[in-house]
Design a protein around this motif. Sequence first.
Motif, short mmCIF file in Angstrom:
data_model
loop_
_atom_site.label_atom_id
_atom_site.label_comp_id
_atom_site.label_asym_id
_atom_site.label_seq_id
_atom_site.Cartn_x
_atom_site.Cartn_y
_atom_site.Cartn_z
N ALA A 43 11.19 10.95 -19.05
CA ALA A 43 11.17 9.50 -18.86
C ALA A 43 9.77 8.93 -19.04
O ALA A 43 9.60 7.76 -19.39
CB ALA A 43 11.70 9.14 -17.47
N ALA A 44 8.74 9.76 -18.82
CA ALA A 44 7.35 9.33 -18.99
C ALA A 44 6.96 9.25 -20.46
O ALA A 44 5.88 8.74 -20.79
CB ALA A 44 6.41 10.28 -18.26
N GLY A 45 7.83 9.77 -21.33
CA GLY A 45 7.55 9.69 -22.76
C GLY A 45 7.17 11.00 -23.41
O GLY A 45 6.91 11.04 -24.62
N LEU A 46 7.12 12.08 -22.65
CA LEU A 46 6.81 13.38 -23.24
C LEU A 46 7.99 13.82 -24.11
O LEU A 46 9.15 13.60 -23.78
CB LEU A 46 6.57 14.43 -22.16
CG LEU A 46 5.36 14.21 -21.24
CD1 LEU A 46 5.25 15.35 -20.24
CD2 LEU A 46 4.08 14.10 -22.04
N THR A 47 7.70 14.46 -25.22
CA THR A 47 8.76 14.97 -26.09
C THR A 47 9.35 16.23 -25.47
O THR A 47 8.72 16.87 -24.62
CB THR A 47 8.22 15.31 -27.48
OG1 THR A 47 7.28 16.41 -27.36
CG2 THR A 47 7.51 14.11 -28.10
N TRP A 48 10.54 16.60 -25.92
CA TRP A 48 11.14 17.82 -25.38
C TRP A 48 10.27 19.03 -25.73
O TRP A 48 10.18 19.98 -24.95
CB TRP A 48 12.57 18.00 -25.91
CG TRP A 48 12.70 18.34 -27.36
CD1 TRP A 48 12.93 17.48 -28.40
CD2 TRP A 48 12.60 19.65 -27.94
NE1 TRP A 48 12.98 18.17 -29.59
CE2 TRP A 48 12.79 19.50 -29.34
CE3 TRP A 48 12.39 20.93 -27.42
CZ2 TRP A 48 12.75 20.59 -30.22
CZ3 TRP A 48 12.34 22.01 -28.29
CH2 TRP A 48 12.53 21.83 -29.68
N ARG A 49 9.61 18.98 -26.89
CA ARG A 49 8.72 20.09 -27.27
C ARG A 49 7.55 20.19 -26.30
O ARG A 49 7.14 21.30 -25.92
CB ARG A 49 8.21 19.89 -28.70
CG ARG A 49 9.24 20.15 -29.79
CD ARG A 49 8.60 20.09 -31.17
NE ARG A 49 9.56 20.39 -32.21
CZ ARG A 49 10.36 19.48 -32.77
NH1 ARG A 49 10.30 18.22 -32.36
NH2 ARG A 49 11.21 19.81 -33.73
N ALA A 50 6.99 19.05 -25.92
CA ALA A 50 5.85 19.06 -25.00
C ALA A 50 6.27 19.59 -23.63
O ALA A 50 5.53 20.36 -23.00
CB ALA A 50 5.27 17.64 -24.87
N VAL A 51 7.45 19.20 -23.18
CA VAL A 51 7.94 19.68 -21.87
C VAL A 51 8.21 21.18 -21.95
O VAL A 51 7.88 21.94 -21.02
CB VAL A 51 9.19 18.92 -21.44
CG1 VAL A 51 9.70 19.44 -20.09
CG2 VAL A 51 8.92 17.42 -21.34
N ALA A 52 8.81 21.62 -23.05
CA ALA A 52 9.09 23.06 -23.22
C ALA A 52 7.80 23.86 -23.24
O ALA A 52 7.70 24.94 -22.63
CB ALA A 52 9.88 23.29 -24.50
#
Length: 267
Positions: A43-52
Motif C-alpha cells: 500500500a506504501a507503493g513498494l513493488t512486489w519485487r521490492a517486498v520479495a
Amino acid sequence: MLSGGGAKSLAHVGAWRALEETGLTPSHIVATSMGAVVGAALAAGLTWRAVASAAQTVRRQDVASVDPLSLVLGMFATSLLNGDALKHTIDRLIPARWFSDLKIPLTVTATDLDTGELALFGAGGRTEVPLHDALYASCALPLYLPPITIATRRYGEGGLRAVLPLGVARTIPADLYVAVHVGPGFDEQPPPDTAPSPLIPPLIRLYGEVERIMMAAQAEREVAEWPADGPKLVLVRPVKEREATFRIEDGARYIDVGYEATKQALG
C-alpha cells in the motif's frame, strides 16, 4: 483481503504479482497480522519485487527473538518473545509512518484485549494511530508477543477476531473481492515429521493447536457467511501447513505458491 499466517503471509506477495499481471489494481486492502505488514508495504507503493527482495533479508530472530527474561520468569512472564525485534523489523520494512502516507487505503484489524472487541485501524477505523503501532498490534499474538498500549487500551493479534477479515471487507463497496487465506484451516496437513519437535515444549504445542482450531473455525464461518447473491468473491488458499508461523526460511517458496494459486484462481 490478506489474512494472517505468520511467515506464510509472504504468499501475499506472489498473489499481488498475479493480480498485477491480470490487470487488477486493488482499490482497498483489508489485512490481518503479518498479512497487514505485507499489505502496508504494498500500500506504501513498494513493488512486489521490492517486498520479495526485502523479505529475503529477514531472519527468524528478526520476528521471533526469545526474551531471555521469559526463561527466568517462566509461567510469570508476559510473553515468550521480545516484541522489540518485530517492531524494528516493521520499522525497517515499511517506509510509511502514517496511514495518510499510503497510496492505497489500508484497513488493519486488531483485537482490544480489554473488551475482546474487533478493532480497526486505518481506512474505516482509527487513522490517528501511528501505522507501525497498528501493524505491531495486529501481529501481537498473546503468549508469544506482548500487547501494545495505544491511548490507554491494550491491543493484540487481529487474528483472534478476524484472521480472514471477510466481514470487514464486505462493508467496503467493490465489484470483486479477492481473499488470500494462508491462516489456520481444517484442511491443513500435519507436519511431515509426525514426531513432536523437541524444540517446542508440549504446553506451547497445545496452545498452538487450540489457537489453530479457533482461527480455523472463525475463517470457515466467515467464508460460509459470504452472501450467495453478493459481489463475486475469489478465495485463494495457497498454503495449508501447520506449525509454519515462524518458518521465514521458506519465504521464497511461499511467494511462488501464492503467485501460482492466485493466477489459477483468477483464471
